[in-house]
Design a protein around this motif. Sequence first.
Motif, PDB file in Angstrom:
ATOM      1  N   ASN A 130     -38.011 -23.010  22.423  1.00  0.00           N
ATOM      2  CA  ASN A 130     -36.954 -23.877  22.936  1.00  0.00           C
ATOM      3  C   ASN A 130     -37.491 -25.263  23.271  1.00  0.00           C
ATOM      4  N   TRP A 131     -38.628 -25.330  23.951  1.00  0.00           N
ATOM      5  CA  TRP A 131     -39.198 -26.633  24.327  1.00  0.00           C
ATOM      6  C   TRP A 131     -39.571 -27.434  23.093  1.00  0.00           C
ATOM      7  N   ARG A 132     -40.231 -26.782  22.150  1.00  0.00           N
ATOM      8  CA  ARG A 132     -40.649 -27.480  20.937  1.00  0.00           C
ATOM      9  C   ARG A 132     -39.441 -27.915  20.119  1.00  0.00           C
ATOM     10  N   CYS A 133     -38.400 -27.103  20.096  1.00  0.00           N
ATOM     11  CA  CYS A 133     -37.166 -27.452  19.392  1.00  0.00           C
ATOM     12  C   CYS A 133     -36.503 -28.668  20.044  1.00  0.00           C
ATOM     13  N   GLN A 134     -36.350 -28.638  21.347  1.00  0.00           N
ATOM     14  CA  GLN A 134     -35.702 -29.744  22.054  1.00  0.00           C
ATOM     15  C   GLN A 134     -36.469 -31.049  21.912  1.00  0.00           C
ATOM     16  N   ASN A 135     -37.785 -30.967  21.812  1.00  0.00           N
ATOM     17  CA  ASN A 135     -38.620 -32.162  21.726  1.00  0.00           C
ATOM     18  C   ASN A 135     -39.042 -32.494  20.304  1.00  0.00           C
ATOM     19  N   ARG A 136     -38.512 -31.747  19.354  1.00  0.00           N
ATOM     20  CA  ARG A 136     -38.752 -31.977  17.918  1.00  0.00           C
ATOM     21  C   ARG A 136     -40.243 -32.077  17.576  1.00  0.00           C
ATOM     22  N   LEU A 137     -41.034 -31.171  18.146  1.00  0.00           N
ATOM     23  CA  LEU A 137     -42.465 -31.145  17.840  1.00  0.00           C
ATOM     24  C   LEU A 137     -42.701 -30.219  16.654  1.00  0.00           C
ATOM     25  N   PRO A 138     -43.395 -30.702  15.633  1.00  0.00           N
ATOM     26  CA  PRO A 138     -43.626 -29.869  14.451  1.00  0.00           C
ATOM     27  C   PRO A 138     -44.422 -28.619  14.790  1.00  0.00           C
ATOM     28  N   THR A 139     -43.951 -27.517  14.263  1.00  0.00           N
ATOM     29  CA  THR A 139     -44.577 -26.222  14.489  1.00  0.00           C
ATOM     30  C   THR A 139     -44.553 -25.458  13.175  1.00  0.00           C
ATOM     31  N   ILE A 140     -45.639 -24.782  12.885  1.00  0.00           N
ATOM     32  CA  ILE A 140     -45.692 -23.897  11.722  1.00  0.00           C
ATOM     33  C   ILE A 140     -45.745 -22.475  12.253  1.00  0.00           C
ATOM     34  N   PHE A 141     -44.733 -21.701  11.928  1.00  0.00           N
ATOM     35  CA  PHE A 141     -44.667 -20.299  12.308  1.00  0.00           C
ATOM     36  C   PHE A 141     -44.927 -19.467  11.065  1.00  0.00           C
ATOM     37  N   THR A 142     -45.702 -18.395  11.201  1.00  0.00           N
ATOM     38  CA  THR A 142     -45.839 -17.435  10.106  1.00  0.00           C
ATOM     39  C   THR A 142     -45.412 -16.065  10.609  1.00  0.00           C
ATOM     40  N   THR A 143     -44.852 -15.282   9.720  1.00  0.00           N
ATOM     41  CA  THR A 143     -44.435 -13.929  10.065  1.00  0.00           C
ATOM     42  C   THR A 143     -44.370 -13.076   8.815  1.00  0.00           C
ATOM     43  N   ASN A 144     -44.626 -11.792   8.986  1.00  0.00           N
ATOM     44  CA  ASN A 144     -44.478 -10.846   7.881  1.00  0.00           C
ATOM     45  C   ASN A 144     -43.051 -10.327   7.772  1.00  0.00           C
ATOM     46  N   LEU A 145     -42.212 -10.667   8.731  1.00  0.00           N
ATOM     47  CA  LEU A 145     -40.860 -10.126   8.794  1.00  0.00           C
ATOM     48  C   LEU A 145     -39.842 -11.077   8.173  1.00  0.00           C
ATOM     49  N   PRO A 146     -38.909 -10.549   7.402  1.00  0.00           N
ATOM     50  CA  PRO A 146     -37.815 -11.416   6.943  1.00  0.00           C
ATOM     51  C   PRO A 146     -36.995 -11.834   8.158  1.00  0.00           C
ATOM     52  N   PRO A 147     -36.435 -13.034   8.156  1.00  0.00           N
ATOM     53  CA  PRO A 147     -35.690 -13.483   9.332  1.00  0.00           C
ATOM     54  C   PRO A 147     -34.513 -12.560   9.694  1.00  0.00           C
ATOM     55  N   VAL A 148     -33.717 -12.172   8.703  1.00  0.00           N
ATOM     56  CA  VAL A 148     -32.538 -11.336   8.935  1.00  0.00           C
ATOM     57  C   VAL A 148     -32.376 -10.360   7.769  1.00  0.00           C
ATOM     58  N   HIS A 149     -31.493  -9.395   7.957  1.00  0.00           N
ATOM     59  CA  HIS A 149     -31.157  -8.494   6.850  1.00  0.00           C
ATOM     60  C   HIS A 149     -30.264  -9.232   5.863  1.00  0.00           C
ATOM     61  N   ASP A 150     -30.614  -9.172   4.604  1.00  0.00           N
ATOM     62  CA  ASP A 150     -29.734  -9.665   3.548  1.00  0.00           C
ATOM     63  C   ASP A 150     -29.831  -8.691   2.386  1.00  0.00           C
ATOM     64  N   ARG A 151     -29.304  -9.077   1.259  1.00  0.00           N
ATOM     65  CA  ARG A 151     -29.243  -8.138   0.127  1.00  0.00           C
ATOM     66  C   ARG A 151     -30.601  -7.630  -0.331  1.00  0.00           C
ATOM     67  N   GLY A 152     -31.636  -8.419  -0.205  1.00  0.00           N
ATOM     68  CA  GLY A 152     -32.940  -8.004  -0.695  1.00  0.00           C
ATOM     69  C   GLY A 152     -33.792  -7.248   0.311  1.00  0.00           C
ATOM     70  N   VAL A 153     -33.286  -7.052   1.515  1.00  0.00           N
ATOM     71  CA  VAL A 153     -34.066  -6.414   2.575  1.00  0.00           C
ATOM     72  C   VAL A 153     -33.545  -4.996   2.803  1.00  0.00           C
ATOM     73  N   PRO A 154     -34.413  -3.993   2.655  1.00  0.00           N
ATOM     74  CA  PRO A 154     -33.975  -2.617   2.905  1.00  0.00           C
ATOM     75  C   PRO A 154     -33.455  -2.461   4.342  1.00  0.00           C
ATOM     76  N   PRO A 155     -32.391  -1.672   4.529  1.00  0.00           N
ATOM     77  CA  PRO A 155     -31.783  -1.553   5.861  1.00  0.00           C
ATOM     78  C   PRO A 155     -32.738  -1.029   6.936  1.00  0.00           C
ATOM     79  N   GLN A 156     -33.722  -0.224   6.568  1.00  0.00           N
ATOM     80  CA  GLN A 156     -34.637   0.329   7.562  1.00  0.00           C
ATOM     81  C   GLN A 156     -35.782  -0.616   7.915  1.00  0.00           C
ATOM     82  N   GLN A 157     -35.953  -1.711   7.175  1.00  0.00           N
ATOM     83  CA  GLN A 157     -37.047  -2.640   7.441  1.00  0.00           C
ATOM     84  C   GLN A 157     -36.731  -3.497   8.674  1.00  0.00           C
ATOM     85  N   PRO A 158     -37.704  -3.605   9.595  1.00  0.00           N
ATOM     86  CA  PRO A 158     -37.490  -4.490  10.749  1.00  0.00           C
ATOM     87  C   PRO A 158     -37.370  -5.940  10.279  1.00  0.00           C
ATOM     88  N   VAL A 159     -36.598  -6.724  11.007  1.00  0.00           N
ATOM     89  CA  VAL A 159     -36.460  -8.150  10.716  1.00  0.00           C
ATOM     90  C   VAL A 159     -36.805  -8.941  11.970  1.00  0.00           C
TER      91      VAL A 159
END
Length: 191
Positions: A130-159
Amino acid sequence: MVEHPDVAAWVRSITEAAVEPNAGGLNPHYGKAGRRRIAHGPSLLLWGSTGAGKTHQAYGAIRALTAAGCGVSWQATTAADLYADMRPQSGVDPEHMLRQIVRVPLLLLDDLGAAKGSQWTEEITFRLVNWRCQNRLPTIFTTNLPPVHDRGVPPQQPVLRDVIGDRVLSRLSGMCTPVHFSGPDRRFQRR
């Protein structure tokens, strides 16, 4: 080395937004000459399978910013290490640590969503994002998880939404360019 075109485009946008030393100061003509510095800009959400090159590209982006003439004050940590370092313990002020890391001009938060979740980690993540968003500070996030469920994401996979919550994901969606990485684990291909 930056290989992904969306990461290269991000590097260009951050480089173009970099400001001259002492820009905006009381006397902009007084001060040391030096490299442009990162002030504000968009963020990146690099997501995909384990070993697909997300962290490699994140560090490549930081190196590319330096090569482009930006003075880069940055910090990198995994989400799990951030939470571990901030856990209450003698001689450690977690609030001071959080205030320091949210203000870093460029932050790489690796493996978001990989640490064991709790209300406390969710709060820390929310406050940081939230702080970085409000202050527009560049951030690089990495994750192994898809952001949300969509057509290509199996329903049992965590997001990511399930792990970090809707409030944090909403802010990430507003501040980040999502970049998907796929393919086999590059670490196994080097052998």
